[in-house]
Design a protein around this motif. Structure first.
Motif, PDB file in Angstrom:
ATOM      1  N   GLY A  11       0.795  -1.214   0.000  1.00 34.75           N
ATOM      2  CA  GLY A  11       0.000   0.000   0.000  1.00 34.75           C
ATOM      3  C   GLY A  11       0.828   1.264   0.000  1.00 34.75           C
ATOM      4  N   SER A  12       2.175   1.130  -0.085  1.00 34.04           N
ATOM      5  CA  SER A  12       2.993   2.332  -0.115  1.00 34.04           C
ATOM      6  C   SER A  12       2.758   3.064  -1.411  1.00 34.04           C
ATOM      7  N   PRO A  13       2.730   4.391  -1.372  1.00 37.17           N
ATOM      8  CA  PRO A  13       2.473   5.153  -2.596  1.00 37.17           C
ATOM      9  C   PRO A  13       3.580   4.962  -3.604  1.00 37.17           C
ATOM     10  N   ALA A  14       3.194   4.875  -4.841  1.00 33.66           N
ATOM     11  CA  ALA A  14       4.165   4.706  -5.910  1.00 33.66           C
ATOM     12  C   ALA A  14       4.970   5.973  -6.094  1.00 33.66           C
ATOM     13  N   GLY A 689      16.063  -7.041  26.210  1.00 30.72           N
ATOM     14  CA  GLY A 689      15.521  -8.047  25.312  1.00 30.72           C
ATOM     15  C   GLY A 689      14.848  -7.446  24.091  1.00 30.72           C
ATOM     16  N   PRO A 690      14.164  -8.281  23.291  1.00 30.87           N
ATOM     17  CA  PRO A 690      13.579  -7.793  22.031  1.00 30.87           C
ATOM     18  C   PRO A 690      12.596  -6.648  22.207  1.00 30.87           C
ATOM     19  N   GLU A 691      11.735  -6.729  23.234  1.00 32.86           N
ATOM     20  CA  GLU A 691      10.773  -5.642  23.436  1.00 32.86           C
ATOM     21  C   GLU A 691      11.479  -4.328  23.730  1.00 32.86           C
ATOM     22  N   GLY A 692      12.490  -4.354  24.585  1.00 34.04           N
ATOM     23  CA  GLY A 692      13.214  -3.137  24.904  1.00 34.04           C
ATOM     24  C   GLY A 692      13.978  -2.592  23.709  1.00 34.04           C
ATOM     25  N   VAL A 693      14.628  -3.487  22.935  1.00 34.93           N
ATOM     26  CA  VAL A 693      15.362  -3.042  21.746  1.00 34.93           C
ATOM     27  C   VAL A 693      14.398  -2.428  20.730  1.00 34.93           C
ATOM     28  N   TRP A 694      13.233  -3.043  20.577  1.00 35.72           N
ATOM     29  CA  TRP A 694      12.256  -2.495  19.625  1.00 35.72           C
ATOM     30  C   TRP A 694      11.790  -1.108  20.074  1.00 35.72           C
ATOM     31  N   GLN A 695      11.585  -0.945  21.364  1.00 42.08           N
ATOM     32  CA  GLN A 695      11.202   0.373  21.880  1.00 42.08           C
ATOM     33  C   GLN A 695      12.319   1.393  21.653  1.00 42.08           C
ATOM     34  N   GLU A 696      13.582   0.962  21.743  1.00 42.00           N
ATOM     35  CA  GLU A 696      14.707   1.864  21.493  1.00 42.00           C
ATOM     36  C   GLU A 696      14.742   2.290  20.029  1.00 42.00           C
ATOM     37  N   LEU A 697      14.485   1.379  19.106  1.00 41.57           N
ATOM     38  CA  LEU A 697      14.454   1.744  17.695  1.00 41.57           C
ATOM     39  C   LEU A 697      13.331   2.745  17.424  1.00 41.57           C
ATOM     40  N   ARG A 698      12.186   2.516  18.029  1.00 44.61           N
ATOM     41  CA  ARG A 698      11.077   3.466  17.866  1.00 44.61           C
ATOM     42  C   ARG A 698      11.458   4.850  18.396  1.00 44.61           C
ATOM     43  N   ALA A 699      12.080   4.901  19.579  1.00 46.29           N
ATOM     44  CA  ALA A 699      12.466   6.188  20.174  1.00 46.29           C
ATOM     45  C   ALA A 699      13.526   6.884  19.326  1.00 46.29           C
ATOM     46  N   PRO A 707       8.490   9.434  10.976  1.00 47.11           N
ATOM     47  CA  PRO A 707       7.141   9.058  11.443  1.00 47.11           C
ATOM     48  C   PRO A 707       7.057   7.542  11.678  1.00 47.11           C
ATOM     49  N   TRP A 708       6.917   7.162  12.933  1.00 43.50           N
ATOM     50  CA  TRP A 708       6.883   5.721  13.239  1.00 43.50           C
ATOM     51  C   TRP A 708       5.528   5.126  12.836  1.00 43.50           C
ATOM     52  N   PRO A 709       5.529   3.979  12.166  1.00 42.10           N
ATOM     53  CA  PRO A 709       4.265   3.343  11.731  1.00 42.10           C
ATOM     54  C   PRO A 709       3.556   2.669  12.903  1.00 42.10           C
ATOM     55  N   GLU A 710       2.847   3.452  13.699  1.00 36.74           N
ATOM     56  CA  GLU A 710       2.245   2.951  14.930  1.00 36.74           C
ATOM     57  C   GLU A 710       1.209   1.857  14.677  1.00 36.74           C
ATOM     58  N   GLN A 711       0.447   1.944  13.600  1.00 40.93           N
ATOM     59  CA  GLN A 711      -0.646   1.007  13.355  1.00 40.93           C
ATOM     60  C   GLN A 711      -0.246  -0.141  12.443  1.00 40.93           C
ATOM     61  N   ARG A 712       1.052  -0.379  12.308  1.00 40.00           N
ATOM     62  CA  ARG A 712       1.527  -1.486  11.458  1.00 40.00           C
ATOM     63  C   ARG A 712       2.095  -2.600  12.326  1.00 40.00           C
ATOM     64  N   SER A 713       2.212  -3.778  11.734  1.00 36.20           N
ATOM     65  CA  SER A 713       2.775  -4.911  12.452  1.00 36.20           C
ATOM     66  C   SER A 713       4.279  -4.732  12.605  1.00 36.20           C
ATOM     67  N   VAL A 714       4.876  -5.625  13.425  1.00 33.90           N
ATOM     68  CA  VAL A 714       6.318  -5.565  13.650  1.00 33.90           C
ATOM     69  C   VAL A 714       7.081  -5.755  12.351  1.00 33.90           C
ATOM     70  N   ARG A 715       6.653  -6.689  11.552  1.00 31.07           N
ATOM     71  CA  ARG A 715       7.390  -6.965  10.309  1.00 31.07           C
ATOM     72  C   ARG A 715       7.230  -5.819   9.313  1.00 31.07           C
ATOM     73  N   THR A 716       6.056  -5.229   9.267  1.00 31.07           N
ATOM     74  CA  THR A 716       5.869  -4.087   8.371  1.00 31.07           C
ATOM     75  C   THR A 716       6.703  -2.900   8.836  1.00 31.07           C
ATOM     76  N   ARG A 812       3.395   4.530  23.426  1.00 30.74           N
ATOM     77  CA  ARG A 812       4.110   3.252  23.362  1.00 30.74           C
ATOM     78  C   ARG A 812       3.259   2.266  22.553  1.00 30.74           C
ATOM     79  N   ARG A 813       3.917   1.305  21.942  1.00 30.38           N
ATOM     80  CA  ARG A 813       3.199   0.326  21.146  1.00 30.38           C
ATOM     81  C   ARG A 813       2.502  -0.673  22.069  1.00 30.38           C
ATOM     82  N   PRO A 814       1.555  -1.454  21.562  1.00 24.14           N
ATOM     83  CA  PRO A 814       0.869  -2.448  22.390  1.00 24.14           C
ATOM     84  C   PRO A 814       1.838  -3.462  22.971  1.00 24.14           C
TER      85      PRO A 814
END
Length: 838
Positions: A11-14, A689-699, A707-716, A812-814
């Motif tokens: 769905g990313s714009p062309a 751990g993974p949750e903390g590292v993921w939060q660090e990448l977001r921060a 712009p962090w993709p808040e409503q997307r999955s981890v893989r997206t 913060r993410r879910p």
């Protein structure tokens, strides 16, 4: 559990690489950028100039600073636009604007673009003259006074540079409103008429333009506008050129924005008109008017009005006092703390709104508790001919009750009117004064007064060498501060002549030098010059001193009833002596002030019972025959005290220096706090751990402005991260190459991190990772963070380091449990896949 390879989100714009629209929009980008940069810079500087128009009420010749500031606004805007077009850092742009602006301002003010050498001396003289004018005159400053232009041009230029830096340098237009409000604060606190609605409306319109340009640039990055069916619109060449210059938007959005801005401005102008306010003008800083009538005595600016009222040539009864005080002399009206090169003035005052004359007042400042004292009551009735914005009171004072909103300054204990229509005419009030039982021996043995009063009480402008030479010569044999003060008092009374008719007006530096010179026309004056000269010479000796204005001695008109008239107006110095507080001295010769205070005579000093000379025919002041005058050769008390060392040495201002250093340290700590918090949070998250590292990448992404993709999955979200990576080992550039190919190690680390996070959230309960895997996740996080930092400009990295946005955000993410429940629901319903879980 295997994981698919990361791919860009669906769905990313062309991003079309060809086509008429893109070719036209990218045509001549530097010219397009120059126009936008110049427009933004002009909006910032001209909006500041519009706000500075509110200063026109400070002087009767506002064109003297408004015209130069308008030219400076255009030049500063052009300089900023050219520097930003060259992609210079914000601080370098500010430096270039400052250099160009200061050079132009110097050329306009002192006719030289380089304020060095003689030019610097000329600029300093112009600024000092402007400062003296600001202290001597009330707004508006008349044309004959030294112009305020150096202060107003310098202040306006500083505001322009700050507003442009905030609006265009760091792209924070809302913060630019703060210096604009500061510009408005100047006339609001000084000019009685307040602000003009059209000035506010013009400034508000400019501020809205600044906001529009900033947000328009953000909107312009979204792409082409859509039609009613959600399809990209077809645009002509003209439309595309307009879109490239101003960004895509519809006419409806432009009209809506204009309507909101106009409505907000109109409300800001009209709503205050219906809100009741209290207009309080507590301070009288500058010379007062000449009075409204021939028969009225007005005291607005004490020293200036004293000159006028003593020279008017007619005596007028002003007030009557009923008291049990056998000698009700020296009734004080006001205290003057500040001495500039032009005059004495009341200086800056801090007067709380609850300092009212409704009973007891604070204890006496600097007076030891063992000093004997007596109290007297006074009932005062002021006539209609005495209009003063300062309330006459005894000093020291213990209690007072008076009608009206009078406010007292605790450091001086003089009372000022807080409303424009409040004065003393027809006022009746009562008070209790205190008489201290001071002795020469007690004052001579007083300890040092260093730090007991404000440093302002010894401040002096640059003075001729004659003043200090005479102060040292006259007090050479005096061992203590008290003895020096007595020596100065007796010197004035014996070596000078009181003559109001022959005295020059004024008490500034030039008048002081002429008054002290021992030549034709020198050493002749009246109370103003004597009080001013002694206070200045005392400050030269590091003795805190100020000038008091009030009444000298009344006529007794009945039993315990006295009357003060216009001829009784007087000025005298007050010097601070530890343990005794502010002590009155009398340097005016016996022709006017028949006697000196008893505590200044000392045990060795004896004065004749009558004045040494009769008043001259030219003197307009009445003789006070019931007071003795000093002998021809007064003797100086020789009492010794702990203060008998070199009293002319300047005391180092430890308190102000310590306060300044403490303030700088506090400011530095405040600036370092976000960086320290962010650094500690990063280390904690990378070890969590993974949750903390993921939060660090977001921060980190938020800190860098992504712009962090808040409503997307981890893989997206991981796929989005790949577009922001760059090679950390590459040379830092303004536009680094980004993408998975530019940072393969970070791309692989992201794939491992996403896999570990999905396994943590969605694997069956009881499965765990080994400690080595947890350490690998932390290392992968550091690799990803380094790649994110390498993918932005050096300026963005500095901003993220010193002002991290993530410290100020709470989103913060879910949690993993929330994600797991979403996965279960998706599996049962088949409505969503793992990639769609938020």
């Amino acid at each position: 559990m295997s994981a698919p390879t990361l791919v860009p989100p669906a769905g990313s714009p062309a991003r079309p690489s060809t086509g008429r629209a893109r070719a036209s929009a990218s045509k001549d980008p530097r010219a397009r950028g120059a126009g936008r940069l110049l427009l933004s810079a002009l909006a910032a500087t001209l909006t500041t100039w519009a706000a500075v128009v509110s200063w026109r009420g400070l002087t009767e010749t506002p064109g003297g600073f408004l015209r130069p500031l308008l030219l400076l606004a255009l030049v500063v805007a052009g300089t900023g636009a050219l520097a930003r077009l060259a992609r210079l850092p914000a601080l370098v742009v500010l430096l270039a604007q400052t250099v160009v602006g200061v050079a132009l301002a110097s050329e306009l003010l002192i006719d030289t673009p380089v304020p060095l050498g003689a030019g610097w001396s000329e600029l300093v003289r112009a600024v000092e003259a402007a400062v003296a004018t600001s202290r001597q005159y009330a707004a508006p400053v008349p044309p004959e006074a030294a112009p305020l232009d150096p202060l107003l041009v310098g202040g306006g230029l500083a505001c322009m540079l700050l507003v442009d830096l905030l609006a265009n340098g760091v792209r924070r237009v809302p913060l630019a409103g703060l210096p604009l409000l500061t510009v408005y604060a100047v006339p609001v606190s000084i000019v009685d008429s307040g602000l003009s609605w059209w000035v506010f409306a013009l400034t508000a319109a400019g501020f809205l333009v600044m906001l529009f340009l900033q947000e328009d640039e953000q909107v312009a990055r979204w792409g082409r506008p859509l039609d009613e069916r959600g399809r990209p619109t077809e645009a002509s060449d003209t439309d595309l050129r307009a879109s490239a210059a101003l960004g895509p938007r519809s006419s409806t959005s432009r009209v809506g924005a204009a309507s909101v801005g106009a409505a907000a401005t109109a409300l800001a102008v009209l709503v205050p008109l219906g809100v009741p306010t209290l207009d309080v003008d507590v301070f009288s800083l500058g010379a007062g008017g000449a009075g409204s009538g021939d028969d009225a005595v007005q005291i607005v600016n004490p020293m200036t009005d004293l000159q006028r009222d003593l020279r008017r040539g007619s005596d007028i009864p002003l007030l009557e006092v009923q008291t049990d005080d056998p000698d009700p002399s020296y009734l004080r009206i006001a205290v003057l703390n500040r001495f500039s090169s032009e005059a004495w003035s009341s200086g800056d005052r801090e007067i709380p709104t609850d300092n009212l004359p409704d009973g007891a007042v604070p204890a006496l400042q600097g007076v030891a508790g063992d000093v004997a004292r007596r109290s007297y009551d006074y009932d005062v009735s002021i006539g209609e001919d005495f209009q003063s914005r300062w309330l006459p009171t005894w000093a020291p004072i213990r209690a007072i009750r008076a009608e009206g909103d009078w406010r007292y300054d605790e450091s001086t204990m003089d009372f000022l009117a807080s409303a424009d229509d409040l004065d003393t005419a027809g006022l009746d009030y009562s008070m209790t004064g205190v008489e201290l039982d001071l002795s020469a021996a007690q004052l001579a043995s007083a300890p040092s007064a260093a730090g007991a009063v404000s440093a302002e009480m010894v401040d002096l402008p640059p003075l001729p060498d004659l003043v200090r030479d005479l102060a040292l010569e006259v007090t050479a044999e005096a061992p203590t501060r008290y003895a020096k003060a007595v020596a100065l008092q007796n010197w004035f009374r014996s070596e000078f002549t009181y003559d109001l008719a022959r005295a020059d007006e004024g008490n500034g530096v030039s008048e002081l030098e002429a008054f002290l010179r021992d030549d034709e026309g020198g050493r002749v004056g009246y109370c103003e010059q004597f009080a001013s000269a002694m206070a200045v010479m005392a400050r030269e000796l590091d003795i805190p001193a100020r000038v008091a204005v009030g009444f000298l001695r009344p006529d007794e008109i009945g039993p315990d009833r006295y009357q003060f008239s216009a001829y009784d107006l007087h000025a005298w110095p007050e010097l601070f002596i530890a343990g005794a507080g502010w002590v009155r001295f009398e340097p005016t010769p016996a022709d006017r002030a028949a006697a000196v205070p008893d505590y200044t005579r000392g045990q060795l000093d004896s004065e004749p019972d009558q004045p040494s000379a009769q008043p001259s025919e030219q003197s307009q002041a009445p003789v006070q025959p019931d007071r003795p005058a000093p002998s021809a050769e007064p003797e100086v008390p020789q009492a010794q005290g702990p203060d008998d060392t070199d009293t002319t040495a300047t005391t180092f201002p430890w308190a102000p220096v310590a306060g300044g250093v403490g303030g700088l340290l506090a400011l530095g700590a405040l600036l370092l706090l976000p960086r320290l918090l962010r650094s500690r949070r990063r280390e904690r998250w990378l070890a969590a751990g993974p949750e903390g590292v993921w939060q660090e990448l977001r921060a980190t992404a938020l800190d860098l402005g992504h712009p962090w993709p808040e409503q997307r999955s981890v893989r997206t979200a991981g796929a989005v991260l790949l577009d922001w990576y760059a090679d950390p080992a590459a040379e830092p550039v303004e536009r680094p190459a980004r993408g998975a190919a530019a940072a393969p190690e970070a791309a692989a680390a992201t794939d491992r991190l996403v896999t570990a996070l999905e396994r943590l959230r969605y694997a069956p309960a009881g499965s765990t990772d080994s400690p080595a895997a947890s350490e690998q996740v932390g290392d992968d996080g550091r690799v990803c963070v380094a790649a994110l930092l390498a993918g932005v400009t050096p300026r963005q990295r500095r901003a993220a380091r010193w002002w991290p946005r993530s410290v100020l955000t709470a989103g913060r993410r879910p949690s993993g449990a929330q994600a797991r429940r979403a996965e279960v629901r998706a599996t049962r319903t088949g409505a969503a896949t793992v990639d769609e879980v938020g």
